[in-house]
Design an enzyme around this catalytic site. Structure first.
Site, PDB file in Angstrom:
ATOM      1  CE1 TYR A  89      42.173  38.648  47.198  1.00  0.00           C
ATOM      2  CE2 TYR A  89      41.412  40.905  47.444  1.00  0.00           C
ATOM      3  CZ  TYR A  89      42.122  39.956  46.742  1.00  0.00           C
ATOM      4  OH  TYR A  89      42.803  40.307  45.609  1.00  0.00           O
TER       5      TYR A  89
ATOM      6  N   GLY B 155      41.650  28.925  36.778  1.00  0.00           N
ATOM      7  CA  GLY B 155      42.267  29.325  35.516  1.00  0.00           C
ATOM      8  C   GLY B 155      41.734  28.498  34.351  1.00  0.00           C
TER       9      GLY B 155
ATOM     10  CB  ILE C 296      30.964  43.149  34.633  1.00  0.00           C
ATOM     11  CG1 ILE C 296      31.255  44.608  34.984  1.00  0.00           C
ATOM     12  CG2 ILE C 296      30.442  43.062  33.194  1.00  0.00           C
ATOM     13  CD1 ILE C 296      32.336  45.242  34.127  1.00  0.00           C
TER      14      ILE C 296
ATOM     15  CB  ALA D  21      45.402  35.416  44.949  1.00  0.00           C
TER      16      ALA D  21
ATOM     17  CG  PHE E 231      41.088  38.882  34.406  1.00  0.00           C
ATOM     18  CD1 PHE E 231      41.132  39.267  33.082  1.00  0.00           C
ATOM     19  CD2 PHE E 231      40.704  39.822  35.356  1.00  0.00           C
ATOM     20  CE1 PHE E 231      40.818  40.574  32.700  1.00  0.00           C
ATOM     21  CE2 PHE E 231      40.383  41.116  34.995  1.00  0.00           C
ATOM     22  CZ  PHE E 231      40.447  41.491  33.667  1.00  0.00           C
TER      23      PHE E 231
END
Length: 321
Positions: A146, A37, A186, A79, A12
């Site tokens: 995380y 990705g 979202i 990541a 992103f």
């Protein structure tokens, strides 16, 4: 022009950064293993002669050393960003975040590359007692695997700056919104509403307070900081001057989709283990360099929903994870 390497280049933020760097005339080596990705995010980049794509897992140290040879600056964005399910696979955060970052640093050291920009997270502050949270705020007990892995990455980077003469720019993001968004609330809400527009399951009570930042504003801030900040270790919070409730975000999403679902709350004041019910970062430091976000949170949410409406293929490729 500078030769940059970008890890997580098909993700992103990474793919949006790639487009910006190429537009500015730089040579770019993009590195991704395509576990999350998307090749389609690199369609424009792949047409440019100053872009080279390397399909590589960052756990392959020898391959990484060869891949970044000749570059001058590394943007390390790769990541595992799966905060919610971190407790289901704790080793993933260690390997894909901390060990991968160590490998990036070692590959840089072997090639004489001294400059690195790193995508950290506001989650390193845990549930901070100081709101809005400044860069020099207290580091509390970590609440997510995380966040803990990213804090470890920051420590490694700072130690390499001290021990090997590196220079770093560390960016602690709030959640990022915008085009090519493929995970987060979202994404999850859109997918649920597409399956059943009459009811929306919400983790938590909907009153969690969160801050968000539009992806192009994020990249503006990164580029400005790299240009103007010149300390050995430069740490910046990136976000907007404000926050919203999850309920606010749900309202904008539903309005954009033209639905009025029943909201089914569960989980109390947080959605999952490690979910911070109040995230709001102090951004005076990056603003002192002259940066201001162009879009507010509502605009970022709406633009994200519009992107998802026009690119529903991302749901098939990500499967909601």
């Amino acid at each position: 022009m500078t030769i940059f390497a970008v890890t997580g280049c098909a993700g992103f933020i990474g793919s949006n950064l790639i487009d910006r760097l190429l537009k500015n005339g730089h040579d770019v080596i993009g590195i991704d293993n395509f576990s999350t990705g998307q090749n389609r995010f690199l369609e424009e980049a792949s047409l440019r002669c100053n872009f080279r794509l390397v399909n590589l897992d960052l756990l392959d140290l020898d391959g990484l050393k060869l891949s970044i040879k000749g570059c001058e600056f590394v943007f390390h964005l790769s990541a595992n960003a799966d905060v919610r399910f971190g407790t289901d696979h704790p080793r993933k955060d260690l390997e894909q975040n901390t060990i991968a970052t160590y490998n990036v640093l070692e590959a840089m050291r072997s090639n004489g590359i001294k400059k690195i920009a790193f995508s950290s997270t506001g989650s390193v502050y845990g549930e901070s007692p100081v709101i809005p949270t400044p860069e020099d705020g207290p580091f509390p007990i970590q609440t997510s695997l995380y966040g803990a892995s990213k804090a470890a990455c920051e420590g490694l980077i700072s130690a390499y700056c001290e021990g090997f003469g590196f220079q770093s720019w560390i960016f602690r993001f709030v959640s990022i919104l915008g085009e090519r968004y493929t995970h987060g609330h979202i994404f999850d809400f859109y997918q649920k509403l597409k399956k059943d527009p009459s009811c929306l399951a919400v983790l938590g009570n909907g009153k969690q307070r969160k801050s968000y930042l539009y992806v192009q504003d994020c990249i503006d801030a990164i580029m400005l900081a790299v240009e103007k900040a010149d300390e050995k270790v430069n740490i910046f919070n990136l976000g907007v001057d404000g926050y919203v409730e999850v309920n606010d975000s749900i309202g904008w999403i539903c309005q954009e989709l033209g639905v009025s679902p029943r909201l089914d709350y569960s989980g109390g004041d947080r959605g999952w283990i490690g979910d911070n019910p109040f995230i709001f970062l102090d951004t005076k430091k990056i603003q002192a360099l002259g940066w201001r976000p162009k879009f507010d949170i509502e605009q970022g949410v709406i633009r994200t929903v519009q992107y998802l409406k026009n690119n529903e293929w991302v749901f098939d490729t990500r499967g909601g994870q």
